[in-house]
Enzyme design. Structure first.
Site, short mmCIF file in Angstrom:
data_model
loop_
_atom_site.label_atom_id
_atom_site.label_comp_id
_atom_site.label_asym_id
_atom_site.label_seq_id
_atom_site.Cartn_x
_atom_site.Cartn_y
_atom_site.Cartn_z
N ASN A 162 30.70 43.43 11.74
CA ASN A 162 29.80 44.60 10.72
C ASN A 162 28.45 45.05 11.40
O ASN A 162 27.86 45.99 11.08
CB ASN A 162 29.72 44.18 9.45
CG ASN A 162 29.15 42.84 9.00
OD1 ASN A 162 28.94 42.13 9.92
ND2 ASN A 162 28.63 42.93 7.73
N LYS A 185 30.45 34.92 21.95
CA LYS A 185 31.89 35.45 21.89
C LYS A 185 31.74 36.51 20.76
O LYS A 185 31.54 36.35 19.39
CB LYS A 185 32.87 34.25 21.29
CG LYS A 185 34.29 34.53 21.19
CD LYS A 185 34.62 34.60 19.57
CE LYS A 185 35.78 35.27 19.49
NZ LYS A 185 35.83 36.66 19.64
N GLY A 238 30.35 34.95 9.88
CA GLY A 238 31.64 35.55 9.59
C GLY A 238 31.98 35.18 8.16
O GLY A 238 31.51 34.72 7.19
N THR A 242 37.20 31.34 7.91
CA THR A 242 36.96 31.14 9.38
C THR A 242 35.96 30.35 9.74
O THR A 242 36.06 29.24 10.47
CB THR A 242 36.51 32.51 10.09
OG1 THR A 242 37.19 33.59 9.86
CG2 THR A 242 36.69 32.32 11.70
N GLY A 243 34.69 30.21 8.80
CA GLY A 243 33.58 29.27 8.76
C GLY A 243 34.18 27.87 8.65
O GLY A 243 33.51 26.77 9.21
N GLU A 258 26.82 31.39 8.33
CA GLU A 258 26.23 32.32 7.52
C GLU A 258 27.79 33.13 7.13
O GLU A 258 28.37 33.63 7.99
CB GLU A 258 25.69 33.43 8.23
CG GLU A 258 24.16 33.01 8.73
CD GLU A 258 23.60 34.27 9.11
OE1 GLU A 258 22.25 34.34 9.19
OE2 GLU A 258 24.34 35.19 9.85
N CYS A 292 27.60 41.43 4.10
CA CYS A 292 27.80 40.06 3.24
C CYS A 292 26.87 40.27 2.21
O CYS A 292 27.57 39.67 1.03
CB CYS A 292 27.30 39.05 4.45
SG CYS A 292 25.64 39.26 5.01
P1 NAP Z 1 35.83 37.08 10.69
O1 NAP Z 1 37.26 37.40 10.59
O2 NAP Z 1 35.65 35.51 9.95
O3 NAP Z 1 35.34 36.80 12.14
C1 NAP Z 1 33.99 36.47 12.57
C2 NAP Z 1 34.15 35.99 14.02
O4 NAP Z 1 34.82 34.93 14.03
C3 NAP Z 1 34.70 36.89 15.22
O5 NAP Z 1 34.03 36.76 15.96
C4 NAP Z 1 35.94 36.31 15.25
O6 NAP Z 1 36.70 36.85 16.48
C5 NAP Z 1 35.43 34.97 15.33
N1 NAP Z 1 36.90 34.07 15.04
C6 NAP Z 1 37.91 34.29 14.39
N2 NAP Z 1 38.70 32.92 14.38
C7 NAP Z 1 37.90 32.10 14.91
C8 NAP Z 1 38.36 30.80 15.51
N3 NAP Z 1 39.35 30.18 15.04
N4 NAP Z 1 37.07 30.01 15.98
C9 NAP Z 1 36.09 30.58 16.38
N5 NAP Z 1 35.84 32.05 16.00
C10 NAP Z 1 36.67 32.65 15.46
O7 NAP Z 1 34.80 37.81 9.78
P2 NAP Z 1 34.64 39.36 10.04
O8 NAP Z 1 35.75 40.10 9.30
O9 NAP Z 1 34.32 39.85 11.41
O10 NAP Z 1 33.31 39.61 9.12
C11 NAP Z 1 33.33 39.83 7.67
C12 NAP Z 1 33.02 38.59 7.04
O11 NAP Z 1 31.71 38.25 7.84
C13 NAP Z 1 32.61 38.65 5.58
O12 NAP Z 1 33.00 37.71 4.91
C14 NAP Z 1 31.12 38.82 5.61
O13 NAP Z 1 30.75 38.35 3.96
C15 NAP Z 1 30.66 37.62 6.39
N6 NAP Z 1 29.21 38.12 7.14
C16 NAP Z 1 28.40 37.12 6.72
C17 NAP Z 1 27.04 37.46 6.88
C18 NAP Z 1 25.91 36.42 6.66
O14 NAP Z 1 24.80 36.36 6.98
N7 NAP Z 1 26.28 35.76 5.43
C19 NAP Z 1 26.70 38.57 7.70
C20 NAP Z 1 27.89 39.42 7.99
C21 NAP Z 1 29.13 39.27 7.49
P3 NAP Z 1 37.70 38.05 16.46
O15 NAP Z 1 37.32 39.20 16.06
O16 NAP Z 1 38.09 37.91 17.92
O17 NAP Z 1 38.65 37.49 15.31
#
Ligand code: NAP
Length: 483
Positions: A162, A185, A238, A242-243, A258, A292
């Site tokens: 995002n 990455k 993310g 995933t986290g 985060e 987020c």
């Molecule tokens: P996501 O699906 O969890 O992906 C985040 C990152 O993790 C991407 O770069 C993704 O790569 C990578 N990833 C996926 N599987 C992985 C694995 N097994 N090992 C290591 N990395 C992996 O999240 P998103 O859809 O991009 O973002 C939305 C989420 O992020 C929401 O839940 C939002 O609340 C959260 N967010 C939190 C904050 C905060 O500061 N707290 C800020 C912004 C967003 P790929 O794209 O290649 O799958």
């Protein structure tokens, strides 16, 4: 000379200061969320290429850690300048790739340059400490501890889609200024924007190998990266699932997470409802709620609920809905699956008796801003993070009830409290389990030097410029034993 673009739309990955095509021969199509067409391809790199990237990062880090802070600062300042120079080009890519309005995309790039500069300035003003032995009983005055911050080594930076530039640089800049190398990455949807940001970094002349960008699906190379023996720290932003998965794989590697949120806007009966509504609308619907810290539920006192819902509805009707190219606030979601998920939350709430005030209209992955009233605790939308433009209103009879519902969430990122009574606001602050409470303002991350903290399912550790720098260094103690 190596170049980044193979043909019109295929982007190479960046390793040891060069743009390269992957040996895998595989690329990943990046489809625009609103144009519904492929706007580019990125390399799906191999595990061997990950190994090489980590190797080059280690090689480069040694020399980088030896350079002076002032020297490192020069490179980072240059990078910030290059980003500003490239702001239109990068903003255009962000818009096309993640469907954010051009204005917001440009703001993201400029904010990132500011972030980098502030990070440098913060680091220039951070010092270690010294301690005398005799402050502890029996300790000797002749013992002096010098406590300094040293880099961790190679930082793995994984941001979400995002804010593909800002949330990436929020990891890279503190890592670099404190003497680390980086394996970056990017989120696959967001990778081209990340690559553009690295083009700016490349132009700044950083030592080769210091920053390497590894593109590929997280589901394919993510675990390999996280478990890699050459990674010394992981900074991840993310989703909570995933986290959590990543934290289990990371073992003893220092980790900052985060994650997701379900930030409530608590509206007390004494609140300025117009003002609260303004913050709630912008908090909930900017960039279609794909933030987020979006306001993801309203907990309003029943005495003022009718009036608040009326104002919210009126404000929603003013929101521009459509293409990011027209500067719309509510834009198509990142993909169809995300829209399906948001729709399922709306359907579930309506089946269980919520009142639809406006919305529940969908065109492909564009979900119109949706306001649901009389949402109850048995509905999924009361608890789950939609990451989309749906706002549930839950009516409460007291501050205690609002606090209980807020705290019952698996998340704990931020909470907004709207009230004219500062004492009542603090009474709520004291009982809320969250990283940050905003009094009379929307939930949001910035300004970027504030500590940014998620508790419970919303994260681990802290971000915010100083905190990020601290998280990417460790303390090292040298004890001087005077004769
Ligand atoms: P996501 O699906 O969890 O992906 C985040 C990152 O993790 C991407 O770069 C993704 O790569 C990578 N990833 C996926 N599987 C992985 C694995 N097994 N090992 C290591 N990395 C992996 O999240 P998103 O859809 O991009 O973002 C939305 C989420 O992020 C929401 O839940 C939002 O609340 C959260 N967010 C939190 C904050 C905060 O500061 N707290 C800020 C912004 C967003 P790929 O794209 O290649 O799958």
């Amino acid at each position: 000379m190596t170049t980044n673009v193979l043909n019109l739309s295929t982007y190479n990955f960046y390793i040891n200061g060069e743009w390269k095509e992957s040996q895998s021969g595989q690329t990943i199509n990046i489809k625009s969320p609103y144009l519904n067409e492929v706007i580019g391809k990125v390399q799906a790199i191999t595990k061997e290429e990950v190994d090489e990237a980590v190797h080059f990062a280690h090689e480069s880090q040694k020399g980088w850690a030896d350079t002076s802070l002032q020297e490192r600062a020069k490179f980072l300042y240059k990078w910030a300048d290059e980003l500003v120079n490239m702001q239109n080009e990068i903003a255009e890519i962000i818009m096309k790739e993640v469907g954010k309005s051009l204005k917001d995309a440009r703001n993201e790039v400029v904010r990132t340059a500011d972030f980098i500069r502030y990070t440098v300035e913060e680091a220039l003003h951070m010092h270690g400490e010294s301690m005398k032995g005799d402050s502890f009983p029996g300790g000797s005055k002749s013992k002096i501890a010098i406590v300094e911050h040293v880099p961790l080594g190679v930082v793995l930076a994984i941001p979400p889609f995002n804010y593909p530039v800002n949330l990436a640089a929020a990891k890279l800049a503190p890592a670099l200024i404190s003497g680390n190398a980086v394996i970056f990455k990017p989120a696959t949807q967001g990778a081209i924007s990340g690559i553009k940001m690295i083009e700016a970094l490349h132009k700044s002349g950083f030592p080769k190998g210091l920053v390497n960008i590894v593109t590929g699906r997280g589901s394919v190379i993510g675990d390999y990266l996280v478990e890699h023996k050459g990674i010394n720290m992981i900074s991840f932003t993310g989703g909570t699932n995933t986290g959590t998965h990543l934290a289990k794989k990371a073992g003893m590697i220092p980790l900052v997470l985060e994650l997701g949120g379900k930030d409530p806007g608590i509206v007390r009966e004494d609140a300025d409802l117009q003002d609260a509504a303004k913050h709630i609308i912008s908090g909930a619907f900017s960039y279609s709620g794909q933030r987020c810290t979006a306001i993801k539920r309203v907990l309003v006192h029943e005495k003022v609920a009718d009036r608040l819902v009326e104002i919210l509805n009126k404000e929603i009707q003013k929101l521009p809905v459509g293409s990011p190219e027209d500067g719309s606030t509510v834009v198509p979601l990142i993909d169809n699956e995300s829209a399906d998920f948001v729709q399922s939350l709306i359907d579930d709430a309506l089946e269980k008796g919520a009142t639809l005030i406006t919305g529940n209209k969908r065109e492909r992955n564009l979900i119109y801003p949706t306001l649901l009233d009389h949402v109850t605790k048995d509905m999924n939308v009361a608890w789950e993070e939609p990451f989309g433009p749906v706002l549930p209103v839950i009516r409460v009879t007291s501050d205690e009830e609002a606090i209980n519902i807020a705290n019952a969430s698996e998340f704990g990122l931020q909470v907004s409290v709207f009230t004219k009574d500062i004492n009542k606001a603090f009474a709520i602050v004291n009982k809320i389990e969250t990283g940050t409470v905003q009094i009379n303002g929307r939930t949001e991350r910035g300004p970027d030097h504030f500590p940014f903290i998620g508790v419970k399912g919303s994260g681990m550790g802290a971000q915010g410029i100083r905190k990020s720098i601290e998280s990417m260094t460790r303390e090292k103690v040298t004890v001087l034993n005077l004769q």
